[in-house]
Motif scaffolding. Structure first.
Motif, PDB file in Angstrom:
ATOM      1  N   VAL A 159       0.847  -1.196   0.000  1.00 11.82           N
ATOM      2  CA  VAL A 159       0.000   0.000   0.000  1.00 11.82           C
ATOM      3  C   VAL A 159       0.881   1.243   0.000  1.00 11.82           C
ATOM      4  O   VAL A 159       1.831   1.335   0.780  1.00 11.82           O
ATOM      5  N   TYR A 160       0.541   2.211  -0.866  1.00 17.89           N
ATOM      6  CA  TYR A 160       1.272   3.480  -0.887  1.00 17.89           C
ATOM      7  C   TYR A 160       0.640   4.425   0.128  1.00 17.89           C
ATOM      8  O   TYR A 160      -0.580   4.602   0.164  1.00 17.89           O
ATOM      9  N   VAL A 161       1.479   5.031   0.979  1.00 15.04           N
ATOM     10  CA  VAL A 161       1.013   6.003   1.969  1.00 15.04           C
ATOM     11  C   VAL A 161       1.537   7.371   1.542  1.00 15.04           C
ATOM     12  O   VAL A 161       2.731   7.657   1.683  1.00 15.04           O
ATOM     13  N   PRO A 162       0.646   8.237   1.014  1.00 15.19           N
ATOM     14  CA  PRO A 162       1.094   9.512   0.441  1.00 15.19           C
ATOM     15  C   PRO A 162       1.820  10.425   1.428  1.00 15.19           C
ATOM     16  O   PRO A 162       2.845  10.998   1.085  1.00 15.19           O
ATOM     17  N   PHE A 163       1.310  10.560   2.664  1.00 19.77           N
ATOM     18  CA  PHE A 163       1.951  11.509   3.577  1.00 19.77           C
ATOM     19  C   PHE A 163       3.314  11.026   4.059  1.00 19.77           C
ATOM     20  O   PHE A 163       4.127  11.820   4.510  1.00 19.77           O
ATOM     21  N   LEU A 164       3.609   9.725   3.928  1.00 15.84           N
ATOM     22  CA  LEU A 164       4.942   9.216   4.247  1.00 15.84           C
ATOM     23  C   LEU A 164       5.816   9.116   3.004  1.00 15.84           C
ATOM     24  O   LEU A 164       7.014   8.900   3.105  1.00 15.84           O
ATOM     25  N   ARG A 165       5.182   9.222   1.843  1.00 18.58           N
ATOM     26  CA  ARG A 165       5.855   9.098   0.548  1.00 18.58           C
ATOM     27  C   ARG A 165       6.605   7.774   0.409  1.00 18.58           C
ATOM     28  O   ARG A 165       7.735   7.732  -0.086  1.00 18.58           O
ATOM     29  N   GLY A 182       3.534  -2.356   4.077  1.00 20.66           N
ATOM     30  CA  GLY A 182       2.862  -3.629   3.899  1.00 20.66           C
ATOM     31  C   GLY A 182       2.370  -4.184   5.220  1.00 20.66           C
ATOM     32  O   GLY A 182       2.303  -3.483   6.241  1.00 20.66           O
ATOM     33  N   LEU A 183       2.064  -5.459   5.196  1.00 16.20           N
ATOM     34  CA  LEU A 183       1.521  -6.120   6.380  1.00 16.20           C
ATOM     35  C   LEU A 183       2.500  -6.123   7.550  1.00 16.20           C
ATOM     36  O   LEU A 183       2.080  -6.086   8.701  1.00 16.20           O
ATOM     37  N   ASP A 184       3.792  -6.173   7.273  1.00 17.14           N
ATOM     38  CA  ASP A 184       4.777  -6.197   8.351  1.00 17.14           C
ATOM     39  C   ASP A 184       4.649  -4.957   9.224  1.00 17.14           C
ATOM     40  O   ASP A 184       4.665  -5.051  10.453  1.00 17.14           O
ATOM     41  N   ALA A 185       4.504  -3.792   8.604  1.00 13.14           N
ATOM     42  CA  ALA A 185       4.356  -2.558   9.382  1.00 13.14           C
ATOM     43  C   ALA A 185       3.023  -2.539  10.121  1.00 13.14           C
ATOM     44  O   ALA A 185       2.940  -2.066  11.259  1.00 13.14           O
ATOM     45  N   ALA A 186       1.975  -3.070   9.503  1.00 13.98           N
ATOM     46  CA  ALA A 186       0.651  -3.068  10.142  1.00 13.98           C
ATOM     47  C   ALA A 186       0.608  -4.008  11.339  1.00 13.98           C
ATOM     48  O   ALA A 186       0.164  -3.619  12.423  1.00 13.98           O
ATOM     49  N   ILE A 187       1.089  -5.237  11.167  1.00 11.52           N
ATOM     50  CA  ILE A 187       1.040  -6.158  12.302  1.00 11.52           C
ATOM     51  C   ILE A 187       2.102  -5.822  13.340  1.00 11.52           C
ATOM     52  O   ILE A 187       1.986  -6.202  14.497  1.00 11.52           O
ATOM     53  N   GLY A 188       3.122  -5.060  12.936  1.00 16.86           N
ATOM     54  CA  GLY A 188       4.150  -4.615  13.878  1.00 16.86           C
ATOM     55  C   GLY A 188       3.613  -3.638  14.903  1.00 16.86           C
ATOM     56  O   GLY A 188       4.259  -3.381  15.917  1.00 16.86           O
TER      57      GLY A 188
END
Length: 163
Positions: free
Chosen positions: A39-45, A49-55
């Protein structure tokens, strides 16, 4: 760091690889995309992915992320990657796990470290080299992997014991 992989063309020529190696590499590419850049996160540029979400889940999320990322190391071992390649891949996982344990800082590091993408690059670089007699040393790979899992379990136990 992860940008170098994202800038690579998706239609890389892997025709010099055997069908088995092409399938393994495709599995690791899918895993890296899902865990590190789905997934692209515009404000972070950047892509996450799932690793960051489940982290975001304390300890359990980091442990789950390492276990999922370890699948890339498993593919390298199955392909009989040399010990230095497997060692660098395990080092990437260890760094990801240890930094991920630090609240807030670890969550931001998960977004930018992208251990599975780094492991994909290690695997691609090794596969792009001229073929030689590759050999993996299973006992060392198992011991290193076991050490990462032991460290993860110990940290989980310590956090659980302090709560």
């Amino acid at each position: 760091m992860a940008r170098a992989y994202q800038d690579r063309p998706e239609d890389r020529s892997d025709s010099h690889l055997s069908e088995r190696r092409q399938r393994s590499l495709a599995r690791v590419r899918r895993l890296a995309r899902w865990l590190d850049s789905s997934v692209y996160v515009p404000f972070l540029r950047t892509r996450v992915g799932l690793d960051a979400a489940i982290g975001l889940l304390p300890v359990v999320g980091d442990f789950a992320g390492v276990v999922l990322s370890a699948l890339s190391v498993g593919e390298a071992v199955r392909l009989r990657a040399p010990r230095p390649v497997v060692g660098r891949m395990l080092r990437n996982l260890g760094i990801d796990f240890v930094i991920g344990l630090v609240p807030v800082v670890g969550d931001l590091a998960d977004i930018y470290w992208k251990a599975t993408t780094r492991n994909l690059r290690e695997l691609e670089n090794w596969l792009d080299q001229p073929p030689e007699r590759p050999r993996a040393r299973w006992p060392q790979a198992v011991m290193l992997g076991g050490g990462v899992l032991l460290a993860a379990g110990l940290s989980w136990w310590l956090v659980d014991a302090t709560l």
